[in-house]
Structures are given as C-alpha cells and as structure tokens.
Design a protein around this motif. Sequence first.
Motif, mmCIF file in Angstrom:
data_model
loop_
_atom_site.group_PDB
_atom_site.id
_atom_site.type_symbol
_atom_site.label_atom_id
_atom_site.label_comp_id
_atom_site.label_asym_id
_atom_site.label_seq_id
_atom_site.Cartn_x
_atom_site.Cartn_y
_atom_site.Cartn_z
ATOM 1 N N SER A 2 0.852 -1.188 0.000
ATOM 2 C CA SER A 2 0.000 0.000 0.000
ATOM 3 C C SER A 2 0.882 1.230 0.000
ATOM 4 O O SER A 2 2.106 1.140 0.011
ATOM 5 C CB SER A 2 -0.884 0.008 1.246
ATOM 6 N N TRP A 216 2.370 -0.771 -5.248
ATOM 7 C CA TRP A 216 1.586 -0.258 -4.133
ATOM 8 C C TRP A 216 0.123 -0.602 -4.379
ATOM 9 O O TRP A 216 -0.393 -0.402 -5.485
ATOM 10 C CB TRP A 216 1.749 1.253 -4.011
ATOM 11 N N THR A 219 -5.345 2.499 -3.077
ATOM 12 C CA THR A 219 -5.388 3.237 -1.826
ATOM 13 C C THR A 219 -6.357 4.399 -1.903
ATOM 14 O O THR A 219 -6.470 5.062 -2.942
ATOM 15 C CB THR A 219 -3.982 3.787 -1.488
ATOM 16 N N ILE A 277 -3.525 8.608 4.607
ATOM 17 C CA ILE A 277 -3.928 7.327 4.029
ATOM 18 C C ILE A 277 -5.075 6.738 4.838
ATOM 19 O O ILE A 277 -4.984 6.618 6.071
ATOM 20 C CB ILE A 277 -2.737 6.352 4.011
#
Length: 280
Positions: A2, A216, A219, A277
């Motif tokens: 992530s 990643w 997100t 995040i």
Amino acid sequence: MSMDPGGCRLSGGGGSDNHYGSDGSRGGMITLEDLESFSEDQLSDSGSGSLEEDGQAMEEDESNRMFHYWQDAARGHQVEVPRDMAEPIYQLTTNNEGAHERESVPFTLISRKEKCGEVLYEKRHYEKAYWACTTVNEETYEQSICYGFMKLMRYICQQNSTGSYLGLTIPILTVVRMDALHQTMSRAVTVAYHLPTYLQAQPPCPNDTDIVVEEWAATVVYTRAFTGPTNEETILHQMNTMVEILGSPQMPLNDSFIVAGYTNPAATNRQNEIWFIERP
C-alpha cells in the motif's frame, strides 16, 4: 504493498535507513523544475569554429551551467551535488520541454469538502501501481529528500535495466514517519516516483540497489493542498491542520503521512499536498 511507507523499503544495498515551474531562485531545493528554469539565453553562448565543434562546446557549456546551478541551489540546504549528477541533470533538462510533458499520477475523485468556497480536502482513490522508491536518513528533512531525489534522477535518466530515459511524472511523493505521539518526524524519509503508464506492465529494474520498485496497492487518501516551502515546521503545521479538519474519530491516524510535491520549493507559490492514508 500500500502507500503506507512501511512497505516502501530498501532492497539490498548499503543505503541508509526515494514535484516542479521554477522562479529561477538559487536558494531552492533540488527539483525537476529547477531544470526548466533556464532560458535559451541562459543556456547558450555564441562561439566560433565548425558547426560540430560549436555544437559540442555548447552542449558541454550547457551541461556545466546546469550542474553549477544545481550545486548553488543545493548548498542552501547543506547538500553536495556529486559530479556524476551532471549527466542526469542534463538528461532531465533536454528531455523535459515543459510542465505539459510530465504525466500526472491518475486518480478518481471520490468526494470534496468545501467551506465558503475553499476546498478543505479531497478524498481520492489511487489504483495499484508501481513506484520506485528509496529511503534516506540524513540529518535534516531537506537533506534527505534532496539525496533521495538525486538517486531517483539517476534511475529515471538511463541508470536502469533498459538504459533509456523513462520520463517524468508528478507528484513526487515524500513519505514521512512520525513518533508514537505524532509530534516528531523521523529523519528517515522515503522519496517515491510513479512509473509512467507505458512502463507499468514491465517496470525497469534500477541499477542502484538502494532503489526498489514495488507495487503499491490501491489506496484511498485524504488530500489537502497548501503552498509554500516544505520544511519540518510547515509540514507539521499542515499535518495538524489536516487532523483538525478531519477530526480524529473520523480519521484514525497512521504512523505516517505523505507530502506530494508538484512545483519547485524555490517558487513563490509552491504547490503541495498533504496526504492522509485511509486505513482499510
């Protein structure tokens, strides 16, 4: 992985625990748009001799001018630019003809909160993607992001498995880690570069083992724009402002957040964003 910086780690190597129209100021940090601040007059001299000789001399002169400009800008942050950066600096300059040439990291806007015409924050979704990142631990935040960015510049400028210039993307992300009380920033920061769309299917491998290319995960982030310099004081202020706007019950804090840079830190109206995040 992530966008949480814990997953953006070094892969081998001996490294320490890796956005931009410029106003031409010499006091700025090392950034992509510093390279775009040169006019044709600044970068060329008249000469004599054959066309080939003049061309070679002009290229060498331009490369030296760019390199010395970067040296001057970096000294303001106690950063030394090694001589081997001359070629990456020249590559970025000659390949990047303007801001419109840089690819923006794609995202989907989920929602936007405004108050009295001001955008307080946006909620965005970023798809999974490959990023090249390097983690640097210098004495100051400014030094860490400068040295980290220079490593990524080398990767972008032919020091990769394809031996080719990869192209620029914005924003460049700096992942910042906090202590348990969210009051102090760690000296170790991660500078990350989003691979252009055409390279996402098969990212080139870095020659530098201090750089790792990782995927990643998709997100969701809360983002808030701000202008001005990005030093430890201003970043902590922006983080606290974001906390107040979101409210802790609504947005449990991670032990890290992200600073996204779009313009040269030396510019009067530098464009940045702070990213929180969203936890799964």
